[in-house]
Design a protein around this motif. Structure first.
Motif, PDB file in Angstrom:
ATOM      1  N   THR A  85       0.823  -1.214   0.000  1.00 27.93           N
ATOM      2  CA  THR A  85       0.000   0.000   0.000  1.00 27.93           C
ATOM      3  C   THR A  85       0.857   1.265   0.000  1.00 27.93           C
ATOM      4  O   THR A  85       0.430   2.305  -0.511  1.00 27.93           O
ATOM      5  N   ILE A 140       1.844   1.851  -3.666  1.00 32.56           N
ATOM      6  CA  ILE A 140       0.659   2.310  -4.397  1.00 32.56           C
ATOM      7  C   ILE A 140       0.404   3.789  -4.084  1.00 32.56           C
ATOM      8  O   ILE A 140       0.122   4.599  -4.980  1.00 32.56           O
ATOM      9  N   MET A 170       3.113   6.102  -5.686  1.00 31.75           N
ATOM     10  CA  MET A 170       2.931   6.234  -7.136  1.00 31.75           C
ATOM     11  C   MET A 170       1.687   7.037  -7.481  1.00 31.75           C
ATOM     12  O   MET A 170       1.539   7.510  -8.612  1.00 31.75           O
ATOM     13  N   MET A 180       1.260  -7.732  -3.716  1.00 35.38           N
ATOM     14  CA  MET A 180       1.458  -6.554  -4.553  1.00 35.38           C
ATOM     15  C   MET A 180       0.619  -6.720  -5.835  1.00 35.38           C
ATOM     16  O   MET A 180       0.780  -7.707  -6.552  1.00 35.38           O
ATOM     17  N   VAL A 226       0.800  -2.780 -10.576  1.00 37.24           N
ATOM     18  CA  VAL A 226       1.752  -1.880  -9.914  1.00 37.24           C
ATOM     19  C   VAL A 226       3.167  -2.440 -10.038  1.00 37.24           C
ATOM     20  O   VAL A 226       4.124  -1.712 -10.333  1.00 37.24           O
ATOM     21  N   ARG A 275       4.434  -1.811 -13.489  1.00 39.19           N
ATOM     22  CA  ARG A 275       4.805  -0.408 -13.715  1.00 39.19           C
ATOM     23  C   ARG A 275       6.174  -0.106 -13.098  1.00 39.19           C
ATOM     24  O   ARG A 275       6.996   0.602 -13.695  1.00 39.19           O
ATOM     25  N   LEU A 276       6.440  -0.656 -11.910  1.00 40.17           N
ATOM     26  CA  LEU A 276       7.743  -0.480 -11.269  1.00 40.17           C
ATOM     27  C   LEU A 276       8.861  -1.028 -12.156  1.00 40.17           C
ATOM     28  O   LEU A 276       9.920  -0.429 -12.295  1.00 40.17           O
ATOM     29  N   TYR A 293       9.727  -6.038  -7.836  1.00 34.57           N
ATOM     30  CA  TYR A 293       9.265  -6.032  -6.452  1.00 34.57           C
ATOM     31  C   TYR A 293       9.438  -7.428  -5.859  1.00 34.57           C
ATOM     32  O   TYR A 293       8.907  -8.404  -6.375  1.00 34.57           O
TER      33      TYR A 293
END
Length: 562
Positions: free
Chosen positions: A309, A312, A315, A338, A342, A345-346, A354
């Motif tokens: 979180t 998130i 971002m 996760m 997201v 995108r990382l 991640y």
């Protein structure tokens, strides 16, 4: 026979490690001897070197010894993240004692248990929490009360006039800058942090080692009050050394320390691993996406352990494009899955994978982790160094075939010794499997053909709110103290941001039928940690019960899910 996950084991890493025989305090002493002038802690622009950190630890250990703290004694540590938490944690260990980390969101009614159960006589806290801790102690029988309370103010560790990129969030300023009056401790003494560190006494000889207790963190369960998990120096040391190797940790690492250091992940995977590496901890007292973004950019943070979180939220900042995340080489965590979008995108924007992991208070944080070169998304990972995990039928304890769901059990040097003063609970938590002692996690999962583990369900009754575990039985026990409540059942409700939130299904006493949901919520806010507070209250005439009179919470949970 090799376990299937060894096909994906990082080639540079051993499968098992030898745990050092020294205590955790030796890691700090060694770091200070090797890197005396290196920055150990950063807090709103103020830097503390390893030499200064070790010296303050020695002085506070001497003060604790003068207060009567002896080998094996339990000392309560109740703080948000700040330099004083790190100093106090290592001072307790330096004094041959045991750290009892307490969630600073707990209120007096909850805090009583963390004083009485571990037989604590000394506590260390911050000014904003001191009154609540004193209130808890003062309400106890004289023989159970604290004898000493050491209180620090946040401004003991940073300059109030700090401005610029490293300044506190505007909303924090009153909280951080207020110097609270010291409370009255019945039958005891309240000592200011500065006075404790001004001692000229010499700390005691350091005599504890790998097989002595170091940490007594508390975890709740399906029944009763929270239970203390006995962790020796060796179990925490194993995971600190393993985390250093797994994450390619070094003295050049700069860690964003925002995961709470009263929580097992913050204690072991972040604080102890960083100190072992002689890394720099950039300390945040709580989460704020703008502060985090600026600190990562300004301090060139390389490692960030978090809960999804937080990522998130960061971002989603309107200033996200102005933050420089290019220094990050590691980002990962656990507590909740996760979201795949997201994580993608990382990777696409920063080349960061991640790293999800899995662990419990009982396993000193990670028992599973994703290998850096071969991670899988929304996956617990593979069993950690020196560890083995299986998926078994929770009733027969027979191993389940690949892909089929069962209870995850785990074995390794990071697993705790047992529950403090709870021999029956300890016996129930372990099972003999393949001639070894495995811990029953209570989580249902499956293992794929590659040996990676995935959560499928919970065997235990628990709510996961933004990574915080809420145990319904504990909340119900607290709610029964409300004079308006005849019965209460706690269930989970879906929450778009937190994943899950707490809902209370309540039967009111006949004399309090005019009680409102908001009044119940307000009472909870006064008597329990904020993450446990019900976000919703539903009034009913009666709770569904079995023939034996037990509340059938699953029926309420299924109705909520439906």
């Amino acid at each position: 026979m090799d376990r299937p996950h060894y096909k994906f084991w990082p080639s540079r890493l051993p499968r098992a490690i030898t745990v050092p025989a020294t205590s955790l305090w030796h890691n700090l002493a060694t770091a200070a001897a090797r890197y005396p002038d290196k920055v150990a802690l950063v807090f709103f622009g103020r830097e503390t070197s390893y030499r200064e950190l070790a010296a303050q630890v020695d002085r506070l250990a001497a003060a604790l010894h003068a207060m009567g703290v002896r080998r094996g004694d339990r000392v309560v540590l109740d703080m948000q993240n700040c330099p004083q938490l790190v100093i106090a944690h290592f001072a307790i260990l330096r004094a041959n004692a045991v750290v009892v980390p307490v969630n600073p969101m707990n209120r007096a009614e909850e805090l009583k248990h963390y004083i009485v159960d571990p037989d604590a006589k000394v506590a260390i806290t911050t000014g904003d929490l001191a009154a609540e801790l004193a209130k808890a102690s003062n309400a106890l029988e004289p023989a159970q009360r604290l004898s000493h309370l050491i209180v620090t103010q946040f401004t003991d560790a940073f300059d109030a006039d700090i401005s610029g990129d490293e300044a506190p969030a505007p909303a924090w300023r009153d909280w951080l800058l207020t110097r609270h009056p010291l409370p009255v401790l019945a039958d005891g003494h309240v000592v200011h942090w500065v006075d404790a560190l001004a001692t000229t006494d010499v700390p005691p000889e350091h005599s504890v080692g790998a097989n002595d207790m170091a940490l007594l963190p508390y975890t709740s369960g399906t029944t009763g009050m929270p239970k203390g998990c006995i962790h020796h120096h060796s179990s925490l040391m194993h995971n600190a050394v393993a985390s250093q190797l797994w994450g390619a940790g070094s003295s050049e690492m700069v860690v964003l320390a925002v995961v709470p250091m009263f929580h097992i992940t913050g204690v072991v995977s972040m604080m102890h691993t960083a100190i072992l590496c002689a890394a720099t901890l950039v300390v945040m007292p709580r989460w704020d996406r703008e502060v985090a973004g600026r600190l990562i950019s300004t301090r060139k943070v390389t490692s960030w352990t978090n809960i999804p979180t937080m990522v998130i939220d960061l971002m989603g900042s309107p200033n996200f494009a102005t933050f420089d995340l290019s220094s990050l080489s590691y980002i990962g965590g656990g507590g909740a899955a996760m979201p795949q979008a997201v994580a993608q995108r990382l990777f696409e924007q920063y080349g960061l994978r991640y790293q999800e992991g899995y662990g419990l208070t009982e396993t000193a944080a990670p028992s599973h982790a994703n290998p850096h070169d071969n991670p899988k998304q929304q996956c617990l990972g593979i069993p950690y160094m020196s560890s083995d995990s299986r998926v078994v039928d929770p009733d027969t304890l027979q191993e389940m075939p690949i892909g089929e769901s069962g209870e995850i059990i785990t074995c390794g040097p990071e697993v705790f010794q047992g529950y403090w003063k709870r021999p029956e609970a300890t016996a129930a938590a372990f099972v003999e499997f393949d001639g070894r002692r495995f811990f029953r996690t209570g989580d249902m999962g499956r293992m794929d053909e590659d040996g990676y583990f995935f959560i499928t369900d919970r065997l235990k009754r628990m709510i996961n709110a933004s990574g915080f575990k809420v145990w319904p039985a504990e909340v119900e026990l607290l709610m029964f103290k409300n004079p308006a409540i005849q019965e209460a059942c706690i269930i989970a409700t879906k929450d778009a941001y937190r994943g899950e939130s707490v809902k209370a299904v309540v039967v009111l006493r006949a004399t309090h039928k005019d009680t409102t949901a908001q009044q119940i919520i307000d009472w909870c806010r006064e008597n329990m940690a904020v993450y446990k507070i019900p976000r919703q209250v539903q009034f009913v005439d009666a709770l569904p019960k079995s023939g034996a009179g037990k509340v059938m919470w699953r029926l309420l949970q299924e109705a909520e899910a439906g």
